[in-house]
Design an enzyme around this catalytic site. Structure first.
Site, PDB file in Angstrom:
ATOM      1  CB  CYS A   1     -18.613   2.104 -20.996  1.00 37.01           C
ATOM      2  SG  CYS A   1     -18.065   3.640 -20.202  1.00 37.01           S
TER       3      CYS A   1
ATOM      4  CG  ASP B   1      -8.338   3.819  -4.609  1.00 38.05           C
ATOM      5  OD1 ASP B   1      -9.575   3.662  -4.649  1.00 38.05           O
ATOM      6  OD2 ASP B   1      -7.580   3.340  -5.452  1.00 38.05           O
TER       7      ASP B   1
ATOM      8  CB  CYS C   1     -18.412  -1.231 -17.284  1.00 35.66           C
ATOM      9  SG  CYS C   1     -18.859  -0.738 -15.599  1.00 35.66           S
TER      10      CYS C   1
ATOM     11  CE1 TYR D   1      -6.743   2.894  -0.592  1.00 34.83           C
ATOM     12  CE2 TYR D   1      -4.384   3.013  -0.168  1.00 34.83           C
ATOM     13  CZ  TYR D   1      -5.472   2.382  -0.726  1.00 34.83           C
ATOM     14  OH  TYR D   1      -5.290   1.214  -1.394  1.00 34.83           O
TER      15      TYR D   1
ATOM     16  CD  GLU E   1      -2.916  -0.983  -0.025  1.00 35.79           C
ATOM     17  OE1 GLU E   1      -2.975   0.099  -0.647  1.00 35.79           O
ATOM     18  OE2 GLU E   1      -3.559  -1.986  -0.365  1.00 35.79           O
TER      19      GLU E   1
END
Length: 298
Positions: free
Chosen positions: A200, A138, A203, A120, A37
């Site tokens: 998209c 995030d 998606c 975060y 992270e």
DNA sequence: AACCCGGGGAG
DNA sequence: CTCCCAGGGTT
């Protein structure tokens, strides 16, 4: 769309399309998750993965990193960028040893008290390492939620309280489901709902997306976004200096650093060069070695 | 709230 | 060339 549909479809998609990243493997320790992270703060996955493997092999535990020479830590960080993150990660390891018997604590409050861990990262470790519910927000998740729920092309420059509250409302109550949603929403943002050219057609929630339904309205915050320059900035000079120090096997003469920085900014500016080098020393990234040399910390 | 902090790859 | 990236700390 309803939150339930967004979560259900996104997590189902994640089960099929998740990348096999090493810090997602069951054998990865919480410390390994934290290291990933921190490295991923402002650095893309493809650049982090090899460094993460080297780093965890060399320093698998907080205790190991705590005892390492800081100069070696900075060399191992290499060109990941923002080397203060490496410094803070070692400070974090030392705090874990000193305050938590060498075991990464659980709970966002305890995590946030450690160097280099903000909202975060504390949420991410809580979800991905400890399997507990948290609100992971995030840049990927912010973009996904902004588009699907609010028809916003891109998130605002700064995280708002309202945004956090909305994300909290979407996250499932169950620990494991919330952790899965966190990973899935980040992955959707990283792989499909990307900032520049969203896919998209691939998606899982395209037919439910508010942004798509509204005809892809433009970014409302475009005018307020800062264009971060690079050429000639202090960040470039600092980065070039750190690279010199990393690659040298002994302290570097200030005249050699000046020559390198002069090549970058076009002409010799001793006041500015002195300020940049002093800044590195102040930050703990470099130390004076004699009157006219600079090196990495011991 | 504003500002600072790296670097590389995609488009 | 511009833009983006699993943010955090300081003032």
């Amino acid at each position: 769309m309803t939150s339930a549909a967004l979560v259900a479809r996104t997590t189902a998609w994640f089960d099929l399309h998740a990348r096999a990243l090493p810090w997602r493997e069951p054998a990865c320790t919480p410390w390994g998750v934290l290291v990933s992270e921190v490295m991923l703060q402002q650095t893309p996955v493809v650049r982090v993965e090899p460094r993460w493997r080297d780093w965890l092999t060399r320093w698998p535990t907080p205790a190991a990193l705590a005892e390492a020479p800081t100069g070696e830590v900075l060399r191992a960080w290499g060109g990941l960028g923002y080397p203060r993150r490496a410094l803070r990660l070692q400070e974090c390891a030392r705090a874990v040893v000193a305050e938590h018997d060498g075991v990464l604590p659980r709970g966002e409050e305890a995590l946030r008290a450690l160097p280099g861990i903000g909202a975060y990262t504390a949420a991410a470790v809580t979800a991905f390492a400890h399997g507990r519910r948290s609100v992971v927000l995030d840049t990927n998740v912010r973009r996904v939620l902004g588009r699907t729920l609010r028809a916003e092309a891109l998130p605002s420059p700064h995280l708002t309280v309202a945004e956090t509250r909305a994300a909290d409302a979407v996250a499932p109550a169950d620990d494991a489901e919330a952790a899965r949603w966190a990973a899935a929403s980040m992955e959707l943002g990283a792989l499909v709902c990307t900032a520049r050219s969203p896919r998209c057609d691939a998606c899982p929630v395209a037919d439910l997306c508010a942004w798509r339904a509204a005809g892809y309205p433009a970014d409302a915050h475009a005018a307020r976004r800062r264009v971060q320059g690079w050429a000639g900035t202090d960040r470039q000079l600092r980065g070039a200096t750190m690279r010199l120090l990393r690659e040298a096997h002994a302290p570097v003469a200030r005249t050699d650093i000046e020559a390198r920085l002069t090549a970058l900014i076009g002409d010799f500016d001793p006041v500015r060069v002195d300020a940049v080098l002093a800044g590195l020393v102040t930050d703990g990234l470099a130390v004076a070695a004699g009157p006219d040399h600079l090196g990495l910390p011991a």
